[in-house]
Design a protein around this motif. Structure first.
Motif, PDB file in Angstrom:
ATOM      1  N   GLU A  42      -3.173  -5.002  -1.875  1.00  0.00           N
ATOM      2  CA  GLU A  42      -3.593  -5.081  -0.480  1.00  0.00           C
ATOM      3  C   GLU A  42      -4.397  -3.833  -0.127  1.00  0.00           C
ATOM      4  O   GLU A  42      -4.041  -2.729  -0.510  1.00  0.00           O
ATOM      5  CB  GLU A  42      -2.376  -5.176   0.445  1.00  0.00           C
ATOM      6  CG  GLU A  42      -1.545  -6.428   0.229  1.00  0.00           C
ATOM      7  CD  GLU A  42      -0.230  -6.359   0.981  1.00  0.00           C
ATOM      8  OE1 GLU A  42      -0.072  -7.089   1.965  1.00  0.00           O
ATOM      9  OE2 GLU A  42       0.633  -5.560   0.567  1.00  0.00           O
ATOM     10  N   VAL A  43      -5.476  -4.034   0.622  1.00  0.00           N
ATOM     11  CA  VAL A  43      -6.335  -2.940   1.070  1.00  0.00           C
ATOM     12  C   VAL A  43      -6.462  -3.022   2.583  1.00  0.00           C
ATOM     13  O   VAL A  43      -6.682  -4.106   3.142  1.00  0.00           O
ATOM     14  CB  VAL A  43      -7.730  -3.014   0.416  1.00  0.00           C
ATOM     15  CG1 VAL A  43      -8.599  -1.846   0.879  1.00  0.00           C
ATOM     16  CG2 VAL A  43      -7.615  -3.022  -1.109  1.00  0.00           C
ATOM     17  N   SER A  44      -6.339  -1.857   3.226  1.00  0.00           N
ATOM     18  CA  SER A  44      -6.434  -1.793   4.678  1.00  0.00           C
ATOM     19  C   SER A  44      -7.208  -0.546   5.082  1.00  0.00           C
ATOM     20  O   SER A  44      -7.319   0.404   4.298  1.00  0.00           O
ATOM     21  CB  SER A  44      -5.026  -1.762   5.296  1.00  0.00           C
ATOM     22  OG  SER A  44      -5.086  -1.588   6.697  1.00  0.00           O
ATOM     23  N   ASP A  45      -7.722  -0.551   6.312  1.00  0.00           N
ATOM     24  CA  ASP A  45      -8.338   0.665   6.833  1.00  0.00           C
ATOM     25  C   ASP A  45      -7.381   1.447   7.718  1.00  0.00           C
ATOM     26  O   ASP A  45      -7.770   2.424   8.356  1.00  0.00           O
ATOM     27  CB  ASP A  45      -9.625   0.346   7.597  1.00  0.00           C
ATOM     28  CG  ASP A  45      -9.414  -0.631   8.744  1.00  0.00           C
ATOM     29  OD1 ASP A  45      -8.260  -1.041   8.982  1.00  0.00           O
ATOM     30  OD2 ASP A  45     -10.414  -0.994   9.393  1.00  0.00           O
ATOM     31  N   TYR A  54      -8.394  -6.792   2.616  1.00  0.00           N
ATOM     32  CA  TYR A  54      -8.597  -7.453   1.323  1.00  0.00           C
ATOM     33  C   TYR A  54      -7.235  -7.636   0.670  1.00  0.00           C
ATOM     34  O   TYR A  54      -6.387  -6.734   0.699  1.00  0.00           O
ATOM     35  CB  TYR A  54      -9.501  -6.607   0.430  1.00  0.00           C
ATOM     36  CG  TYR A  54      -9.727  -7.163  -0.954  1.00  0.00           C
ATOM     37  CD1 TYR A  54     -10.701  -8.135  -1.188  1.00  0.00           C
ATOM     38  CD2 TYR A  54      -8.980  -6.713  -2.030  1.00  0.00           C
ATOM     39  CE1 TYR A  54     -10.910  -8.647  -2.461  1.00  0.00           C
ATOM     40  CE2 TYR A  54      -9.187  -7.213  -3.312  1.00  0.00           C
ATOM     41  CZ  TYR A  54     -10.146  -8.184  -3.524  1.00  0.00           C
ATOM     42  OH  TYR A  54     -10.353  -8.674  -4.783  1.00  0.00           O
ATOM     43  N   LYS A  55      -7.031  -8.808   0.107  1.00  0.00           N
ATOM     44  CA  LYS A  55      -5.778  -9.087  -0.594  1.00  0.00           C
ATOM     45  C   LYS A  55      -6.086  -9.895  -1.842  1.00  0.00           C
ATOM     46  O   LYS A  55      -6.885 -10.841  -1.800  1.00  0.00           O
ATOM     47  CB  LYS A  55      -4.820  -9.858   0.307  1.00  0.00           C
ATOM     48  CG  LYS A  55      -3.461 -10.151  -0.322  1.00  0.00           C
ATOM     49  CD  LYS A  55      -2.534 -10.843   0.672  1.00  0.00           C
ATOM     50  CE  LYS A  55      -1.169 -11.134   0.063  1.00  0.00           C
ATOM     51  NZ  LYS A  55      -0.268 -11.803   1.025  1.00  0.00           N
ATOM     52  N   LYS A  56      -5.468  -9.486  -2.923  1.00  0.00           N
ATOM     53  CA  LYS A  56      -5.655 -10.201  -4.187  1.00  0.00           C
ATOM     54  C   LYS A  56      -4.289 -10.434  -4.800  1.00  0.00           C
ATOM     55  O   LYS A  56      -3.502  -9.489  -4.952  1.00  0.00           O
ATOM     56  CB  LYS A  56      -6.538  -9.379  -5.127  1.00  0.00           C
ATOM     57  CG  LYS A  56      -7.070 -10.154  -6.336  1.00  0.00           C
ATOM     58  CD  LYS A  56      -8.135  -9.333  -7.071  1.00  0.00           C
ATOM     59  CE  LYS A  56      -8.849 -10.161  -8.122  1.00  0.00           C
ATOM     60  NZ  LYS A  56      -9.930  -9.392  -8.802  1.00  0.00           N
ATOM     61  N   GLU A  57      -4.011 -11.669  -5.142  1.00  0.00           N
ATOM     62  CA  GLU A  57      -2.686 -12.011  -5.662  1.00  0.00           C
ATOM     63  C   GLU A  57      -2.821 -12.970  -6.827  1.00  0.00           C
ATOM     64  O   GLU A  57      -3.545 -13.967  -6.754  1.00  0.00           O
ATOM     65  CB  GLU A  57      -1.827 -12.640  -4.558  1.00  0.00           C
ATOM     66  CG  GLU A  57      -0.425 -13.037  -5.022  1.00  0.00           C
ATOM     67  CD  GLU A  57       0.458 -13.548  -3.887  1.00  0.00           C
ATOM     68  OE1 GLU A  57       1.626 -13.869  -4.151  1.00  0.00           O
ATOM     69  OE2 GLU A  57      -0.038 -13.619  -2.726  1.00  0.00           O
ATOM     70  N   ALA A  58      -2.138 -12.655  -7.911  1.00  0.00           N
ATOM     71  CA  ALA A  58      -2.119 -13.537  -9.086  1.00  0.00           C
ATOM     72  C   ALA A  58      -1.113 -12.995 -10.081  1.00  0.00           C
ATOM     73  O   ALA A  58      -0.767 -11.810 -10.063  1.00  0.00           O
ATOM     74  CB  ALA A  58      -3.495 -13.639  -9.732  1.00  0.00           C
ATOM     75  N   TYR A  80      -4.424   1.460   0.116  1.00  0.00           N
ATOM     76  CA  TYR A  80      -4.090   0.304  -0.716  1.00  0.00           C
ATOM     77  C   TYR A  80      -2.710   0.473  -1.324  1.00  0.00           C
ATOM     78  O   TYR A  80      -2.183   1.586  -1.449  1.00  0.00           O
ATOM     79  CB  TYR A  80      -5.152   0.063  -1.787  1.00  0.00           C
ATOM     80  CG  TYR A  80      -5.217   1.090  -2.905  1.00  0.00           C
ATOM     81  CD1 TYR A  80      -4.729   0.791  -4.191  1.00  0.00           C
ATOM     82  CD2 TYR A  80      -5.764   2.352  -2.703  1.00  0.00           C
ATOM     83  CE1 TYR A  80      -4.794   1.708  -5.219  1.00  0.00           C
ATOM     84  CE2 TYR A  80      -5.841   3.282  -3.731  1.00  0.00           C
ATOM     85  CZ  TYR A  80      -5.349   2.954  -4.985  1.00  0.00           C
ATOM     86  OH  TYR A  80      -5.411   3.874  -6.005  1.00  0.00           O
ATOM     87  N   ARG A  81      -2.122  -0.619  -1.702  1.00  0.00           N
ATOM     88  CA  ARG A  81      -0.793  -0.620  -2.326  1.00  0.00           C
ATOM     89  C   ARG A  81      -0.701  -1.816  -3.263  1.00  0.00           C
ATOM     90  O   ARG A  81      -1.423  -2.813  -3.099  1.00  0.00           O
ATOM     91  CB  ARG A  81       0.309  -0.665  -1.269  1.00  0.00           C
ATOM     92  CG  ARG A  81       0.296  -1.906  -0.396  1.00  0.00           C
ATOM     93  CD  ARG A  81       1.238  -1.766   0.789  1.00  0.00           C
ATOM     94  NE  ARG A  81       1.201  -2.965   1.636  1.00  0.00           N
ATOM     95  CZ  ARG A  81       1.751  -3.036   2.855  1.00  0.00           C
ATOM     96  NH1 ARG A  81       2.387  -1.976   3.366  1.00  0.00           N
ATOM     97  NH2 ARG A  81       1.677  -4.171   3.548  1.00  0.00           N
ATOM     98  N   ILE A  82       0.182  -1.689  -4.219  1.00  0.00           N
ATOM     99  CA  ILE A  82       0.370  -2.733  -5.222  1.00  0.00           C
ATOM    100  C   ILE A  82       1.830  -3.162  -5.207  1.00  0.00           C
ATOM    101  O   ILE A  82       2.738  -2.310  -5.223  1.00  0.00           O
ATOM    102  CB  ILE A  82      -0.013  -2.246  -6.643  1.00  0.00           C
ATOM    103  CG1 ILE A  82      -1.473  -1.803  -6.684  1.00  0.00           C
ATOM    104  CG2 ILE A  82       0.231  -3.321  -7.685  1.00  0.00           C
ATOM    105  CD1 ILE A  82      -1.653  -0.316  -6.715  1.00  0.00           C
ATOM    106  N   GLU A  95       3.854   3.426  -3.591  1.00  0.00           N
ATOM    107  CA  GLU A  95       3.566   4.239  -2.427  1.00  0.00           C
ATOM    108  C   GLU A  95       2.110   3.991  -2.012  1.00  0.00           C
ATOM    109  O   GLU A  95       1.269   3.622  -2.825  1.00  0.00           O
ATOM    110  CB  GLU A  95       3.773   5.714  -2.751  1.00  0.00           C
ATOM    111  CG  GLU A  95       5.232   6.080  -3.036  1.00  0.00           C
ATOM    112  CD  GLU A  95       5.404   7.574  -3.255  1.00  0.00           C
ATOM    113  OE1 GLU A  95       4.406   8.309  -3.194  1.00  0.00           O
ATOM    114  OE2 GLU A  95       6.550   7.994  -3.498  1.00  0.00           O
ATOM    115  N   THR A  96       1.848   4.187  -0.758  1.00  0.00           N
ATOM    116  CA  THR A  96       0.485   3.968  -0.272  1.00  0.00           C
ATOM    117  C   THR A  96      -0.468   4.977  -0.886  1.00  0.00           C
ATOM    118  O   THR A  96      -0.208   6.181  -0.893  1.00  0.00           O
ATOM    119  CB  THR A  96       0.436   4.081   1.256  1.00  0.00           C
ATOM    120  OG1 THR A  96       1.281   3.069   1.819  1.00  0.00           O
ATOM    121  CG2 THR A  96      -0.985   3.904   1.773  1.00  0.00           C
TER     122      THR A  96
END
Length: 932
Positions: A42-45, A54-58, A80-82, A95-96
């Protein structure tokens, strides 16, 4: 379970970087599960992730580098965080982390500013501004030429040295970003200062020892963007409101050193003056290579203080000098506390070695490498600002009173690379050699992979970097460092119409490299792909690779009918090999055209392979055809119809085997072994052959022979320098003679990393950790123990996670192995003499202890050389009992006879021994157990 090593493009929390692509990578540790079942990026401002941009999941997101498709804006912080889910039912979120853009393509408000042309001193550019309300965010975007440091109310901003580093000033200049909101309070005035030095831009630099290679005036450009809590914005930019005055730096230079003179302005006017704005710097008198259009966000990793070195000893030499022995050769500077009477002048000279107990640095050639400090009575911590030194010894002149070790501390600086590889063995000399190779990397990875950090050179020699890149990438995470170097190479390649430089910076664009050096264009990206597995980086590097091969192809075609041999352009060949016409020849005897053409073949092959991976089908077909024709031409020119290689040198066999250019591999291996025996198992090869020697022997299954070379102690060998007290790797096998006298060859560095490439063999075959798939998503763990090094501990923090292989030959002959395989990875495990020949193991920790089929404590047999027998007292006793004559020959140390195996000796009829007695000796020696 925890998520670690979160990176963007291999960098932790990058700020102000250029993002040619966005690759997010991470590792998972302490998980019970073995495989990833799902992952989310996940990506945020906003730091609290209020809005997800933005979010990417798989399930198959790649921890070695997952591409993010984020539309970036200038001067913006992204968080961003994973989150990772495992097959063990676990879930963890990192952690962020953050990454931040610089100005990108945003127009500049700031202008280039400089002192008046007639003021040639090192200036301080200065601006006072007021903060009248609460600051939410403040970013300073700044660069200067040649180097700069910036201060807020006298306190240095950031931890970096030598900024903005090594730039190709004709194509761009890097801008640094400084977050400073925490340093600003409302209703307060601040003074922003920029201290400028000469650096690579205008100081004396390069083999031609010229100054002002890239420009004529020190200058700076910057913008301080202030965002207030009330939503308003203010920009403090470089313009004609700035002032300047002379600093206390009297002179500086990469080779010169620095003079810090606090009495420089005594009795002289040093009033503040208005700066000159360089409105059209490309056309303005006295300026070159300055324009707003050339400004670009940074790629260079920060060069920072990575560690400190304490003074080991104060030496009072026969020449009545005071010399500090730091105990370690490194790159950086020393720092000391000053509180001296006005007028005190302290001179520090830097060197790598003592001669006859006295200070020495003549091998620095034209590099003065001196730091001069003149006090005005103030108390302060003293260091140079715009230079660095490569050294172990420091001569101190002018120190008032008694000097104590605690007065000085060494500051080790290099690019901020994360250490990834660790090796420790039961052999202290090998441990020292290993550390020497690591220190060579530290010393020469100051923004660019240089040949040496001390003499009047310090250039990014491409051949050195090419051969050392695999070992460098075991030692440290080189992704971002080599990405910047790849850009530098590409920028220069454009100037050379596809050719490659021998070194960077290539002042005047005069150099077009031949083979090996030029082949960095393909070999370096291939190393990056092997170790990190990112096709995005390969797409970035593809023009660099392709244009180099096309450049050679065009050169071949330009002569008429193509020969598919690379027999044009000068080449260094097997540089500094010992089989040249004389013992001090620069180049060995291996045919240049053979070397060049084999590398041409391998480069074409790499481009073909990359084209296939990048789905460039048309290119792949073209380069496959070229690759096959080059190989056919090499085989026809340099191999007999029966498969014998017609060039009988060590380097020729090494590269033929490494790059699989032969008709009959087994025949080339036997020829290679025969050549080594004729050379009495002495290293004869240089930059082409030696870095690959042990690895190629291991790939051929000749592990004992590879160990022989690794452990050899006499000249020439890797341990020869260790025995003479080296703390880094030397440029030459004989950089120092056995009596401690430095070799008078006119080109002699005691801190070169090229021959340190032998550590690839230690990681990959002694410890046995090497990639089975790109990016170490799957590894081979196949240790090859030798009783001469009965124990090793090795870990490698690959981009996919940490692999460990620790092994030990126990006193009772059992073999103990501890293996660790990281989360979401697997390894093909091959253990010596184990009941299962190959095991495919998933993530986890594994321990084995077993009795190998062949007792590892029994290393001798009929194929053991007489020279090795001579090193074991028990074996010599057996040999003396049955064949006294052979024992006598062994004891004599005769190198020619010592290179014969016991089997070979049994067929030499003129030697005075009973063949039956030798057979008895061989049986008993073969059953001899070496104590561990």
């Amino acid at each position: 379970m925890k998520i670690t090593n979160v990176r963007i493009n291999g960098i932790e929390n990058p700020v102000g970087f250029a993002y040619d692509y966005l690759l997010c990578s991470w590792n998972v540790e302490e998980a019970k599960g073995k495989k990833q079942t799902n992952a989310i990026i996940e990506v945020s401002d906003s730091e609290d992730f209020t809005d997800i941009l933005y979010k990417k999941e798989a399930a198959d997101l790649k921890q070695n580098g997952e591409k993010l498709e984020v539309e970036l804006k200038p001067r913006t912080t992204y968080y961003y965080r994973i989150t990772v889910f495992t097959d063990g039912g676990e879930c963890a979120t990192s952690e962020t982390a953050l990454f931040e853009t610089g100005k990108m393509e945003e127009p500049w408000i700031g202008k280039w500013i400089s002192p008046a042309k007639e003021d040639t001193f090192h200036p301080v550019l200065e601006k006072t501004f007021a903060i009248e309300k609460a600051v939410k965010r403040a970013r300073l975007y700044l660069t200067g030429v040649g180097m700069f440091e910036t201060y807020l109310d006298g306190k240095k901003l950031g931890e970096e040295y030598l900024a903005p580093y090594i730039n190709d000033y004709e194509s761009g200049i890097q801008v640094l970003t400084f977050p400073i909101e925490k340093s600003l309070e409302e209703e307060k005035e601040y003074t922003l200062s920029i201290l400028l030095g000469k650096g690579w831009y205008m100081g004396t630099f390069g083999l031609g020892m010229k100054d002002k290679n890239f420009g004529d005036r020190m200058a700076a450009i910057g913008e301080l963007h202030l965002e207030y809590e009330d939503g308003t914005v203010e920009v403090v930019a470089t313009n004609d409101s700035w002032e300047y005055y002379g600093s206390d730096i009297e002179d500086s230079g990469i080779y010169l050193g620095e003079i810090l003179n606090h009495q420089l302005w005594d009795g002289k006017e040093n009033a503040k003056k208005q700066v000159e704005v360089l409105e059209n710097p490309e056309e303005q008198d006295g300026t070159r290579n300055l324009s707003v259009e050339k400004l670009q966000d940074r790629l260079s990793l920060p060069v920072i203080e990575k560690e400190t070195v304490q003074v080991k000893e104060i030496i009072y030499t026969p020449a009545e000098e005071i010399v500090l022995d730091m105990g370690q050769n490194f790159a950086g500077f020393v720092e000391f506390k000053a509180n001296f009477p006005k007028g005190t002048k302290i001179i520090l000279d830097f060197g790598e070695i003592l001669q006859q107990g006295n200070f020495y640095n003549k091998n620095y050639r034209d590099a003065k490498s001196q730091f001069v400090y003149i006090s005005d009575g103030r108390e302060e911590i003293v260091r140079p600002h715009f230079t660095f030194f490569g050294f172990r010894y420091v001569r101190v002149t002018g120190w008032p009173g008694e000097l104590e070790k605690e007065n000085f501390v060494g500051k080790v600086i290099y690019s901020d690379l994360r250490r990834t590889g660790l090796v420790e063995t039961s052999n202290e000399k090998i441990n020292r050699l290993y550390q020497n190779t690591v220190w060579g990397e530290k010393s020469n990875f100051i923004d660019m992979p240089t040949d040496c950090p001390q003499r009047s050179e310090r250039l990014g020699w491409t051949g050195d970097a090419q051969v050392f890149a695999p070992t460098a990438s075991y030692h440290m995470d080189t992704r971002a460092f080599f990405h910047k170097f790849a850009k530098d190479l590409r920028d220069e390649q454009k100037m050379l119409d596809g050719g490659m430089p021998n070194f960077l910076p290539n002042i005047g664009h005069t150099e077009k490299a031949g083979s090996v050096w030029g082949d960095i264009a393909t070999f370096l990206p291939n190393t990056l792909y092997t170790y990190y597995g990112n096709t995005e980086e390969m797409e970035y590097c593809y023009p660099l690779m392709k244009d180099w091969v096309d450049f050679i192809d065009r050169g071949d075609a330009a002569r008429g009918e193509k020969t598919y041999l690379f027999d044009f352009l000068d080449t260094f060949g097997d540089w500094l090999a010992l089989d040249g016409p004389t013992p001090t020849s620069f180049k060995g005897s291996t045919n240049d055209t053979f070397v060049s053409s084999v590398y041409y073949y391998r480069s074409a092959q790499i481009v073909r392979q990359m084209a296939e991976r990048l789905n460039k089908a048309e290119d792949a077909a073209h380069y496959l055809e070229l690759e096959e024709k080059i190989k056919e031409a090499v085989l026809n020119e340099f191999f007999t119809p029966s498969g014998r290689l017609a060039i009988d040198t060590q380097a020729a066999y090494v590269i033929a085997l490494k790059f699989q250019v032969y008709r009959d591999r087994s025949r080339i291996v036997e020829q290679f072994k025969g050549r080594l025996k004729q050379d009495m198992y002495q290293i004869k090869c240089g930059f082409v052959g030696a870095p690959l020697l042990c690895t190629v022997l291991a790939e051929a299954g000749e592990y004992e022979l590879a160990y022989d070379f690794l452990l050899k102690e006499g000249f020439p060998s890797w341990l020869y320098s260790v025995n003479l007290g080296a703390t880094t790797v030397w440029e030459r096998w004989n950089s120092v003679m056995p009596d401690g006298t430095i070799s008078d060859t006119g080109m002699n560095s005691l801190n070169h990393y090229a021959y340190g490439s032998v550590m690839e063999f230690v990681y990959a075959y002694v410890a046995g950790i090497r990639p089975a798939e790109e990016g170490f998503r799957k590894a081979v763990i196949a240790p090859h123990p030798d009783v001469r090094i009965p124990e090793i501990a090795c870990s490698y923090d690959s981009v996919s996670g940490r692999y460990v292989c620790n092994w030990k030959i126990e006193k009772d002959g059992k073999f103990r192995v501890h293996i660790e395989i990281p989360f979401n990875c697997e390894a093909e495990v091959k253990l010596p003499g184990y009941e299962k020949e190959v095991m495919t193991l998933a993530a986890g920790n594994y321990d084995f202890i077993y009795q190998p089929e062949k007792d590892l404590r029994k290393p001798y047999g009929r194929h053991t050389t007489l020279a090795r027998i001579a090193k074991n007292g028990q074996a010599m006793g057996i040999l003396g009992k049955y064949t006294p004559a052979l024992a006598g020959i062994a004891a004599s140390g005769d190198p020619e006879m010592g290179s014969n195996s016991l089997e070979e000796l049994s067929h030499i009829g003129f030697l005075p021994f009973d063949p039956a007695a030798l057979e008895t000796a061989i049986r008993e020696i073969s059953d001899l157990t070496v104590e561990v």
